[in-house]
Design an enzyme around this catalytic site. Structure first.
Site, PDB file in Angstrom:
ATOM      1  N   TYR A 157     103.203 112.940  99.107  1.00 14.33           N
ATOM      2  CA  TYR A 157     103.884 113.930  98.270  1.00 14.33           C
ATOM      3  C   TYR A 157     104.680 114.940  99.085  1.00 14.33           C
ATOM      4  O   TYR A 157     105.320 115.826  98.525  1.00 14.33           O
ATOM      5  CB  TYR A 157     102.875 114.701  97.408  1.00 14.33           C
ATOM      6  CG  TYR A 157     102.338 113.890  96.276  1.00 14.33           C
ATOM      7  CD1 TYR A 157     101.510 112.809  96.526  1.00 14.33           C
ATOM      8  CD2 TYR A 157     102.653 114.191  94.959  1.00 14.33           C
ATOM      9  CE1 TYR A 157     101.012 112.045  95.504  1.00 14.33           C
ATOM     10  CE2 TYR A 157     102.163 113.424  93.924  1.00 14.33           C
ATOM     11  CZ  TYR A 157     101.350 112.355  94.202  1.00 14.33           C
ATOM     12  OH  TYR A 157     100.860 111.601  93.189  1.00 14.33           O
ATOM     13  N   LYS A 224      90.817 106.342 101.609  1.00 17.40           N
ATOM     14  CA  LYS A 224      91.102 104.915 101.756  1.00 17.40           C
ATOM     15  C   LYS A 224      91.182 104.634 103.267  1.00 17.40           C
ATOM     16  O   LYS A 224      92.111 103.999 103.769  1.00 17.40           O
ATOM     17  CB  LYS A 224      92.426 104.623 101.020  1.00 17.40           C
ATOM     18  CG  LYS A 224      92.752 103.182 100.840  1.00 17.40           C
ATOM     19  CD  LYS A 224      91.884 102.453  99.865  1.00 17.40           C
ATOM     20  CE  LYS A 224      92.185 100.974  99.919  1.00 17.40           C
ATOM     21  NZ  LYS A 224      91.093 100.103  99.519  1.00 17.40           N
ATOM     22  N   ASP A 273      89.062 102.897  95.968  1.00 19.41           N
ATOM     23  CA  ASP A 273      89.018 101.864  94.919  1.00 19.41           C
ATOM     24  C   ASP A 273      87.599 101.725  94.367  1.00 19.41           C
ATOM     25  O   ASP A 273      87.400 101.607  93.152  1.00 19.41           O
ATOM     26  CB  ASP A 273      89.571 100.517  95.406  1.00 19.41           C
ATOM     27  CG  ASP A 273      89.160 100.167  96.817  1.00 19.41           C
ATOM     28  OD1 ASP A 273      88.874 101.088  97.601  1.00 19.41           O
ATOM     29  OD2 ASP A 273      89.107  98.975  97.148  1.00 19.41           O
ATOM     30  N   ASP A 297      95.508 112.330  92.499  1.00 21.26           N
ATOM     31  CA  ASP A 297      96.384 112.216  91.337  1.00 21.26           C
ATOM     32  C   ASP A 297      95.881 111.097  90.418  1.00 21.26           C
ATOM     33  O   ASP A 297      95.695 111.282  89.210  1.00 21.26           O
ATOM     34  CB  ASP A 297      97.810 111.907  91.826  1.00 21.26           C
ATOM     35  CG  ASP A 297      98.858 112.266  90.797  1.00 21.26           C
ATOM     36  OD1 ASP A 297      98.485 112.703  89.701  1.00 21.26           O
ATOM     37  OD2 ASP A 297     100.058 112.103  91.079  1.00 21.26           O
TER      38      ASP A 297
END
Ligand code: NAP
Length: 411
Positions: A157, A224, A273, A297
């Site tokens: 972002y 992640k 995930d 987000d």
């Protein structure tokens, strides 16, 4: 950018912010918002004023100051985000906003992202909790009571992106090949994903401070890092290091306690995930989440859907170090409902509840929750929350606000 505050300095900074609002007549700048802003802002403001009046028996009152952004600003002063607007938020410390149109293909990429970056509002705070009576797509929504801290200033972002075919992208691609031997397809756009130790530490520190203040039992670092080792993986590593350096008296990692934290806050980490699966099957295992910008987000919207959707999902953008904060409805401008007095002002009202709590106005915050709980349980709701509830009465935005105000007589 200032130097990071350590744990005790952060606690003092939060205390100073609360003290600055221990006053009877603070000025709070607000952005009405585009689209349904014209419906939900007046509805929410009526509730805020009534709740403050009830909580403090007329002794306290907010002096609302309108500032411009989005379409309304563009139409009036030919700018999407006038400097005056962020200046006023800075001057008064705390503000609130409705949704804003993101201009497509011109000017500012996103006005929301710009406000966060200009004011260095490094935490996006999203509490996600179920209200009894709401129809949801999941079986046990009451098990969701999660507060999510999403890093708000960097990651993909940060806006460091170059367009496919541009001179700049070709230059960068050449550099990456010559310096690092990286082969990237010529017809690629390229984005940069910065994750810093500074931003990670202040985000994790704020989330742990929140966990302590609110007697939460666990905190998960969501990342992640199995794939992106030096960005997401570093977020995990720096997070654990910060716990060890500053919070070891009250928090302990899963590995260090073999799953039995005793009285301490349990710190664990979850790959993004797997996290999205686990919040569906065992949301009760999570209290506080600290995560990077993009993961946050996705996860916050997934969680919002679990408890009944966007009409009741509030948010706050906060710099706990200098005290500045802008609270906001998390949904968009819902153009098809604009001006129809139909949209749910709940998200904005709950953002106000977060703002009251942040200011230390707990009595007003508690009343906001209480009256919202009652209207929802009674089935006095806007169209979105009436779906699938036969007994519910579909109210307009303004009628829903009036229902909340009427309830106040009963408390
Ligand atoms: P949206 O405005 O959030 O609307 C999508 C759908 O969500 C609506 O059609 C409606 O669904 C439901 N919804 C949203 N707000 C609601 C409310 N208060 N009460 C009841 N239902 C509500 O998303 P979008 O259509 O993708 O975006 C429209 C504009 O908003 C774009 O310009 C976008 O850039 C901007 N945006 C701004 C923000 C922000 O300012 N924070 C955030 C997201 C998007 P149903 O029709 O099914 O009832």
């Amino acid at each position: 950018m200032g130097e990071n505050l350590k744990r005790t300095d952060l606690e003092s900074a939060i205390q100073r912010t609360r003290e600055s609002f221990d006053t009877d007549n603070p000025t709070v700048p607000y952005i009405e918002g585009d689209g349904i802003g014209v419906d939900i802002w007046p509805a929410a403001q009526g509730v805020f004023d009534a709740v403050v009046e009830k909580a403090y028996k007329g002794q306290r009152k907010i002096n609302w100051l309108e500032v411009l952004a989005g379409q309304k600003a563009f139409d009036n002063v030919n700018e999407w985000l006038p400097e005056e607007t962020t200046n006023k938020f800075e001057e008064y410390g705390v503000g609130i906003k409705g949704p804003l149109t993101t201009p497509v293909g011109e000017g500012i990429r996103s006005i929301n992202v710009s406000i966060r970056q200009i004011m260095d509002l490094y935490v996006c705070l999203r509490p996600i909790k179920y209200f009894n009576g709401i129809q949801t797509p999941t079986k046990n929504p009451q098990d969701v009571d999660i507060t999510l801290f999403r890093e708000n200033t960097e990651d993909v972002y940060a806006g460091k992106e170059l367009e496919e075919g541009s001179e700049e992208v070709q230059k960068l691609n050449k550099f990456l090949k010559s310096e690092f031997g990286w082969e990237i397809r010529e017809d690629s756009g390229i984005g940069i994903k910065p994750i810093s130790k500074t931003a990670t530490e202040r985000l994790v520190r704020a989330s742990l401070n929140y966990a302590v203040e609110n007697n939460k039992k666990n905190l998960a670092l969501v990342h992640k890092g199995n794939i992106m080792k030096f960005t997401e993986g570093a977020f995990r590593k720096w997070g654990y290091e910060l716990v060890q350096e500053e919070f070891s008296d009250i928090a302990i990692s899963w590995e260090d306690c073999n799953g039995d934290p005793g009285d301490k806050i349990l710190i664990q980490d979850v790959i993004a995930d797997a996290f999205l699966q686990q919040i569906l099957v065992k949301p009760e295992n999570f209290d506080v989440i600290a995560t990077t910008n993009l993961n946050g987000d996705y996860a916050s919207d997934a969680l919002a859907a679990q408890i009944g959707g966007i009409g009741i999902s509030p948010g706050g953008n906060i710099n706990y170090e200098n005290g500045k904060a802008v609270f906001e409805a998390t949904h968009g401008t819902a153009p098809k409902y604009a001006g129809k007095d139909q949209a749910n002002p709940g998200s904005l009202i709950l953002s106000g509840e977060m703002m009251f709590r942040y200011m230390g106005w707990d009595e007003a915050a508690d009343l906001t929750i209480k009256t919202m709980e009652k209207s929802i349980l009674d089935g006095n709701v806007t169209y979105d929350l009436a779906r699938g509830r036969e007994e519910a009465k579909t109210l307009k935005s303004s009628e829903f606000a009036n229902s909340l105000i009427d309830n106040l007589d009963k408390f």
